[in-house]
Design an enzyme around this catalytic site. Structure first.
Site, PDB file in Angstrom:
ATOM      1  N   HIS A   1       0.839  -1.202   0.000  1.00 49.36           N
ATOM      2  CA  HIS A   1       0.000   0.000   0.000  1.00 49.36           C
ATOM      3  C   HIS A   1       0.876   1.255   0.000  1.00 49.36           C
ATOM      4  O   HIS A   1       0.594   2.229  -0.701  1.00 49.36           O
ATOM      5  CB  HIS A   1      -0.888   0.054   1.250  1.00 49.36           C
TER       6      HIS A   1
ATOM      7  N   SER B   1      -2.418  -8.124   3.332  1.00 46.89           N
ATOM      8  CA  SER B   1      -2.944  -7.979   4.693  1.00 46.89           C
ATOM      9  C   SER B   1      -3.290  -9.352   5.256  1.00 46.89           C
ATOM     10  O   SER B   1      -3.255  -9.566   6.471  1.00 46.89           O
ATOM     11  CB  SER B   1      -4.180  -7.081   4.685  1.00 46.89           C
TER      12      SER B   1
HETATM   13  P1  AMP Z   1      -6.454  -3.905  -0.261  1.00 46.73           P
HETATM   14  O1  AMP Z   1      -6.276  -3.071   0.959  1.00 46.73           O
HETATM   15  O2  AMP Z   1      -6.070  -5.327  -0.106  1.00 46.73           O
HETATM   16  O3  AMP Z   1      -7.789  -3.701  -0.928  1.00 46.73           O
HETATM   17  O4  AMP Z   1      -5.393  -3.314  -1.294  1.00 46.73           O
HETATM   18  C1  AMP Z   1      -5.403  -1.949  -1.644  1.00 46.73           C
HETATM   19  C2  AMP Z   1      -4.520  -1.750  -2.829  1.00 46.73           C
HETATM   20  O5  AMP Z   1      -3.193  -2.148  -2.521  1.00 46.73           O
HETATM   21  C3  AMP Z   1      -4.966  -2.595  -4.035  1.00 46.73           C
HETATM   22  O6  AMP Z   1      -4.858  -1.816  -5.222  1.00 46.73           O
HETATM   23  C4  AMP Z   1      -3.980  -3.718  -4.020  1.00 46.73           C
HETATM   24  O7  AMP Z   1      -3.760  -4.282  -5.297  1.00 46.73           O
HETATM   25  C5  AMP Z   1      -2.737  -3.022  -3.509  1.00 46.73           C
HETATM   26  N1  AMP Z   1      -1.792  -4.002  -2.979  1.00 46.73           N
HETATM   27  C6  AMP Z   1      -2.062  -4.984  -2.078  1.00 46.73           C
HETATM   28  N2  AMP Z   1      -0.963  -5.737  -1.878  1.00 46.73           N
HETATM   29  C7  AMP Z   1       0.010  -5.237  -2.682  1.00 46.73           C
HETATM   30  C8  AMP Z   1       1.364  -5.594  -2.943  1.00 46.73           C
HETATM   31  N3  AMP Z   1       1.958  -6.619  -2.333  1.00 46.73           N
HETATM   32  N4  AMP Z   1       2.054  -4.850  -3.834  1.00 46.73           N
HETATM   33  C9  AMP Z   1       1.462  -3.803  -4.476  1.00 46.73           C
HETATM   34  N5  AMP Z   1       0.199  -3.415  -4.269  1.00 46.73           N
HETATM   35  C10 AMP Z   1      -0.523  -4.121  -3.390  1.00 46.73           C
END
Ligand code: AMP
Length: 291
Positions: free
Chosen positions: A37, A187
């Protein structure tokens, strides 16, 4: 950094910037912020005058048997991380601000939302994602919105509806951030026990096996997927899917050429993990470029 909880307060906070013609970057998240993130927030900070991070665990994208109640929540830690990366606004609305009584509208994206994650998690998953991200786009009206390639199908769904609905936003996808040993940050990695953390390497190892198969001249998708599955079996992990698809449409590819996305999902203990890699095969020179 200012914390806002309502759409009205968000719009009011953004008004001076909008009037001054400044650019607004939006980073939508569900919180439990990690380095993945943070990389999106940094990129938004580099490219925009104003950076908004949204923090909303969206109930609409969780199935009835999924981990909505258990999903990690740490608003104070998230606020500290967003501030440290230079965010100007943290938008953390309560559920009723996003879905007030009487809420009745769904954004449904046909085609690209249907296979893989759509098939495993049910159609309501990407309906929930597309609906909430459409709302976030309308709430913040960003010039650019930042998403991780980690959720490659989600990013493709978002690109599709933004184009289809003429939403004036640039959808920017950013590279997957990994631990030193290859595990993609998530997460949900917080659910892993020590032994599961070791076995979770099955996903990144499978992607490496797919790359190796292509580098060795393999062009048959089924054979490349089989090599990936074998690497997972070595760590005793059974995939939900290993698929070689077109990175834009998510239609399966039989023989690979040009860009191919290798997408993997697997349950390791309590955690459902996903990972992917794009492999580019230049058919003229027969050289595979690996990303
Ligand atoms: P989430 O909180 O899981 O909905 O993720 C929020 C954003 O962070 C989304 O666009 C995900 O694709 C991105 N994201 C989650 N994990 C990663 C990672 N390891 N590398 C890059 N972006 C990520």
């Amino acid at each position: 950094m200012q914390l806002v909880r309502t759409v009205a307060a968000l719009r009011e906070a953004l008004l001076p910037a909008r009037r001054a013609g400044q650019t607004i970057g939006l980073v939508p998240t569900m919180g439990a912020l990690h380095e993945g993130h943070r990389s999106l927030i940094r990129r938004a900070r580099e490219e925009n005058d104003v950076v908004v991070v949204s923090l909303f665990v969206n109930p609409a994208q969780f199935g009835p048997d999924e981990d909505l109640a258990a999903y990690p929540r740490d608003e104070q830690g998230d606020a500290d991380a967003a501030r440290a990366e230079g965010a100007d606004l943290l938008f953390a609305p309560p559920v009723q601000e996003v879905y007030p009584p009487g809420f009745s509208t769904t954004v449904h994206v046909a085609g690209v939302s249907e296979p893989l994650e759509g098939a495993q998690r049910g159609a309501s998953h990407f309906d929930g994602v597309a609906t909430v991200v459409t709302k976030l786009f309308n709430m913040a009206q960003p010039d650019v919105a930042y998403f991780g390639q980690k959720d490659a199908q989600q990013a493709a769904v978002i690109r599709r509806f933004a184009r289809d609905l003429d939403i004036p936003v640039r959808v920017q996808t950013c590279p997957i951030v990994r631990e030193d040993d290859g595990l993609a940050l998530s997460s949900r990695n917080a659910y892993l026990t020590a032994d599961e953390r070791r076995r979770a390497l099955a996903l990144s190892r499978a992607l490496q096996a797919a790359r190796d198969a292509v580098a060795a001249g393999g062009r048959d998708a089924a054979a490349i997927a089989a090599a990936a599955r074998e690497a997972m079996a070595e760590l005793d992990v059974e995939p939900e899917y290993v698929a070689l698809v077109d990175p834009e449409t998510f239609l399966p590819m039989d023989t690979i050429e040009g860009d191919v996305l290798v997408a993997i999902a697997a349950r390791v203990g309590r955690a459902r993990l996903i990972d992917n890699a794009t492999i580019t095969v230049n058919i003229d020179s027969e050289v595979a470029t690996l990303r």
